[in-house]
Design a protein around this motif. Structure first.
Motif, PDB file in Angstrom:
ATOM      1  N   LEU A  21       0.820  -1.210   0.000  1.00  0.00           N
ATOM      2  CA  LEU A  21       0.000   0.000   0.000  1.00  0.00           C
ATOM      3  C   LEU A  21       0.859   1.269   0.000  1.00  0.00           C
ATOM      4  O   LEU A  21       0.619   2.188  -0.795  1.00  0.00           O
ATOM      5  CB  LEU A  21      -0.934  -0.010   1.213  1.00  0.00           C
ATOM      6  CG  LEU A  21      -1.941   1.122   1.286  1.00  0.00           C
ATOM      7  CD1 LEU A  21      -2.857   1.095   0.075  1.00  0.00           C
ATOM      8  CD2 LEU A  21      -2.748   1.021   2.563  1.00  0.00           C
ATOM      9  N   ALA A  22       1.853   1.337   0.851  1.00  0.00           N
ATOM     10  CA  ALA A  22       2.707   2.532   0.911  1.00  0.00           C
ATOM     11  C   ALA A  22       3.521   2.712  -0.374  1.00  0.00           C
ATOM     12  O   ALA A  22       3.577   3.833  -0.905  1.00  0.00           O
ATOM     13  CB  ALA A  22       3.621   2.466   2.124  1.00  0.00           C
ATOM     14  N   PRO A  23       4.147   1.666  -0.933  1.00  0.00           N
ATOM     15  CA  PRO A  23       4.842   1.877  -2.207  1.00  0.00           C
ATOM     16  C   PRO A  23       3.914   2.315  -3.337  1.00  0.00           C
ATOM     17  O   PRO A  23       4.302   3.109  -4.190  1.00  0.00           O
ATOM     18  CB  PRO A  23       5.472   0.521  -2.518  1.00  0.00           C
ATOM     19  CG  PRO A  23       5.617  -0.144  -1.207  1.00  0.00           C
ATOM     20  CD  PRO A  23       4.459   0.341  -0.388  1.00  0.00           C
ATOM     21  N   ALA A  24       2.685   1.827  -3.333  1.00  0.00           N
ATOM     22  CA  ALA A  24       1.736   2.245  -4.376  1.00  0.00           C
ATOM     23  C   ALA A  24       1.413   3.733  -4.239  1.00  0.00           C
ATOM     24  O   ALA A  24       1.376   4.462  -5.236  1.00  0.00           O
ATOM     25  CB  ALA A  24       0.464   1.410  -4.289  1.00  0.00           C
ATOM     26  N   LEU A  25       1.216   4.186  -3.024  1.00  0.00           N
ATOM     27  CA  LEU A  25       0.949   5.610  -2.804  1.00  0.00           C
ATOM     28  C   LEU A  25       2.165   6.470  -3.144  1.00  0.00           C
ATOM     29  O   LEU A  25       2.028   7.559  -3.702  1.00  0.00           O
ATOM     30  CB  LEU A  25       0.511   5.847  -1.361  1.00  0.00           C
ATOM     31  CG  LEU A  25      -0.847   5.251  -0.977  1.00  0.00           C
ATOM     32  CD1 LEU A  25      -1.109   5.440   0.514  1.00  0.00           C
ATOM     33  CD2 LEU A  25      -1.946   5.872  -1.801  1.00  0.00           C
ATOM     34  N   LEU A  26       3.364   5.978  -2.828  1.00  0.00           N
ATOM     35  CA  LEU A  26       4.583   6.715  -3.167  1.00  0.00           C
ATOM     36  C   LEU A  26       4.766   6.787  -4.676  1.00  0.00           C
ATOM     37  O   LEU A  26       5.218   7.807  -5.206  1.00  0.00           O
ATOM     38  CB  LEU A  26       5.798   6.057  -2.513  1.00  0.00           C
ATOM     39  CG  LEU A  26       5.916   6.241  -1.008  1.00  0.00           C
ATOM     40  CD1 LEU A  26       7.032   5.378  -0.452  1.00  0.00           C
ATOM     41  CD2 LEU A  26       6.144   7.697  -0.661  1.00  0.00           C
ATOM     42  N   THR A  27       4.432   5.725  -5.385  1.00  0.00           N
ATOM     43  CA  THR A  27       4.553   5.729  -6.841  1.00  0.00           C
ATOM     44  C   THR A  27       3.609   6.748  -7.457  1.00  0.00           C
ATOM     45  O   THR A  27       3.988   7.510  -8.352  1.00  0.00           O
ATOM     46  CB  THR A  27       4.261   4.324  -7.402  1.00  0.00           C
ATOM     47  OG1 THR A  27       5.177   3.399  -6.813  1.00  0.00           O
ATOM     48  CG2 THR A  27       4.397   4.294  -8.902  1.00  0.00           C
ATOM     49  N   ILE A  28       2.389   6.777  -6.980  1.00  0.00           N
ATOM     50  CA  ILE A  28       1.415   7.755  -7.491  1.00  0.00           C
ATOM     51  C   ILE A  28       1.865   9.176  -7.160  1.00  0.00           C
ATOM     52  O   ILE A  28       1.805  10.076  -8.004  1.00  0.00           O
ATOM     53  CB  ILE A  28       0.017   7.459  -6.918  1.00  0.00           C
ATOM     54  CG1 ILE A  28      -0.503   6.145  -7.485  1.00  0.00           C
ATOM     55  CG2 ILE A  28      -0.945   8.597  -7.203  1.00  0.00           C
ATOM     56  CD1 ILE A  28      -1.749   5.625  -6.800  1.00  0.00           C
ATOM     57  N   GLY A  33       3.855  14.323  -8.665  1.00  0.00           N
ATOM     58  CA  GLY A  33       4.812  15.378  -8.333  1.00  0.00           C
ATOM     59  C   GLY A  33       5.746  15.679  -9.479  1.00  0.00           C
ATOM     60  O   GLY A  33       6.054  16.847  -9.762  1.00  0.00           O
ATOM     61  N   GLY A  34       6.214  14.650 -10.159  1.00  0.00           N
ATOM     62  CA  GLY A  34       7.085  14.858 -11.311  1.00  0.00           C
ATOM     63  C   GLY A  34       6.366  15.555 -12.445  1.00  0.00           C
ATOM     64  O   GLY A  34       6.900  16.468 -13.084  1.00  0.00           O
ATOM     65  N   ALA A  35       5.136  15.136 -12.717  1.00  0.00           N
ATOM     66  CA  ALA A  35       4.366  15.775 -13.791  1.00  0.00           C
ATOM     67  C   ALA A  35       4.058  17.230 -13.458  1.00  0.00           C
ATOM     68  O   ALA A  35       4.190  18.117 -14.306  1.00  0.00           O
ATOM     69  CB  ALA A  35       3.074  14.999 -14.022  1.00  0.00           C
ATOM     70  N   PRO A  57      14.533   9.481  -9.486  1.00  0.00           N
ATOM     71  CA  PRO A  57      13.431   9.318  -8.534  1.00  0.00           C
ATOM     72  C   PRO A  57      12.621   8.060  -8.787  1.00  0.00           C
ATOM     73  O   PRO A  57      12.123   7.434  -7.848  1.00  0.00           O
ATOM     74  CB  PRO A  57      12.574  10.563  -8.705  1.00  0.00           C
ATOM     75  CG  PRO A  57      13.182  11.382  -9.748  1.00  0.00           C
ATOM     76  CD  PRO A  57      14.446  10.755 -10.183  1.00  0.00           C
ATOM     77  N   ALA A  58      12.509   7.660 -10.044  1.00  0.00           N
ATOM     78  CA  ALA A  58      11.776   6.422 -10.340  1.00  0.00           C
ATOM     79  C   ALA A  58      12.490   5.219  -9.740  1.00  0.00           C
ATOM     80  O   ALA A  58      11.853   4.306  -9.204  1.00  0.00           O
ATOM     81  CB  ALA A  58      11.611   6.250 -11.840  1.00  0.00           C
ATOM     82  N   MET A  78      10.678   2.815   2.619  1.00  0.00           N
ATOM     83  CA  MET A  78       9.798   3.977   2.707  1.00  0.00           C
ATOM     84  C   MET A  78      10.592   5.280   2.654  1.00  0.00           C
ATOM     85  O   MET A  78      10.144   6.258   2.053  1.00  0.00           O
ATOM     86  CB  MET A  78       8.963   3.930   3.987  1.00  0.00           C
ATOM     87  CG  MET A  78       7.977   2.787   4.051  1.00  0.00           C
ATOM     88  SD  MET A  78       6.875   2.713   2.644  1.00  0.00           S
ATOM     89  CE  MET A  78       7.522   1.326   1.757  1.00  0.00           C
ATOM     90  N   VAL A  79      11.769   5.300   3.269  1.00  0.00           N
ATOM     91  CA  VAL A  79      12.603   6.501   3.213  1.00  0.00           C
ATOM     92  C   VAL A  79      13.072   6.745   1.787  1.00  0.00           C
ATOM     93  O   VAL A  79      13.017   7.875   1.281  1.00  0.00           O
ATOM     94  CB  VAL A  79      13.801   6.379   4.186  1.00  0.00           C
ATOM     95  CG1 VAL A  79      14.827   7.455   3.930  1.00  0.00           C
ATOM     96  CG2 VAL A  79      13.317   6.436   5.622  1.00  0.00           C
ATOM     97  N   LEU A  80      13.524   5.693   1.104  1.00  0.00           N
ATOM     98  CA  LEU A  80      13.953   5.842  -0.287  1.00  0.00           C
ATOM     99  C   LEU A  80      12.799   6.301  -1.171  1.00  0.00           C
ATOM    100  O   LEU A  80      12.974   7.147  -2.049  1.00  0.00           O
ATOM    101  CB  LEU A  80      14.526   4.526  -0.812  1.00  0.00           C
ATOM    102  CG  LEU A  80      15.908   4.156  -0.305  1.00  0.00           C
ATOM    103  CD1 LEU A  80      16.288   2.765  -0.795  1.00  0.00           C
ATOM    104  CD2 LEU A  80      16.926   5.168  -0.764  1.00  0.00           C
ATOM    105  N   GLY A  81      11.619   5.767  -0.951  1.00  0.00           N
ATOM    106  CA  GLY A  81      10.455   6.191  -1.722  1.00  0.00           C
ATOM    107  C   GLY A  81      10.102   7.645  -1.461  1.00  0.00           C
ATOM    108  O   GLY A  81       9.773   8.389  -2.385  1.00  0.00           O
TER     109      GLY A  81
END
Length: 113
Positions: A21-28, A33-35, A57-58, A78-81
């Motif tokens: 769940l947390a990696p999915a939210l970080l990816t979104i 943020g990048g866009a 960042p990806a 989580m810190v890296l994300g």
């Protein structure tokens, strides 16, 4: 004979959030943020190679997708994300400042005319 850990009760399994769940939210968040950062900066009209550093960042966000194998791995992911999301957000502004500074320095050293 090997000792095995007792299975967790079903109620305890339901209370633990899924690891993805947390990696999915970080990816979104990194994608948005990048866009947003890229579209709100003047380098959006520049050449496509200026978007190449978004690989960093990806990759940082991708590191958060590895399932945690021990207690420190989840925190590290989580810190890296989070760092990846921050870098995606500020990269375009930072690239703009660097390019403008470089243009000014080159203009100043070529005689200012």
């Amino acid at each position: 004979m090997t000792a095995t850990s007792p299975p967790r009760p079903p109620a305890a399994r339901l209370l633990t959030p899924p690891w993805w769940l947390a990696p999915a939210l970080l990816t979104i968040a990194a994608a948005l943020g990048g866009a947003w950062g890229y579209r709100s900066s003047p380098i959006v009209h520049g050449s496509a190679w200026l978007a190449l550093p978004y690989v960093v960042p990806a990759a940082l966000v991708a590191a958060s997708w590895w399932p945690p194998s021990h207690t420190g791995a989840k925190t590290r992911g989580m810190v890296l994300g989070g760092v990846g999301v921050f870098v995606a957000l500020v990269y375009a502004r930072l690239a703009t400042v660097v390019l403008y500074t470089l243009a000014f320095v080159l203009w100043a050293f070529q005689g200012g005319g």
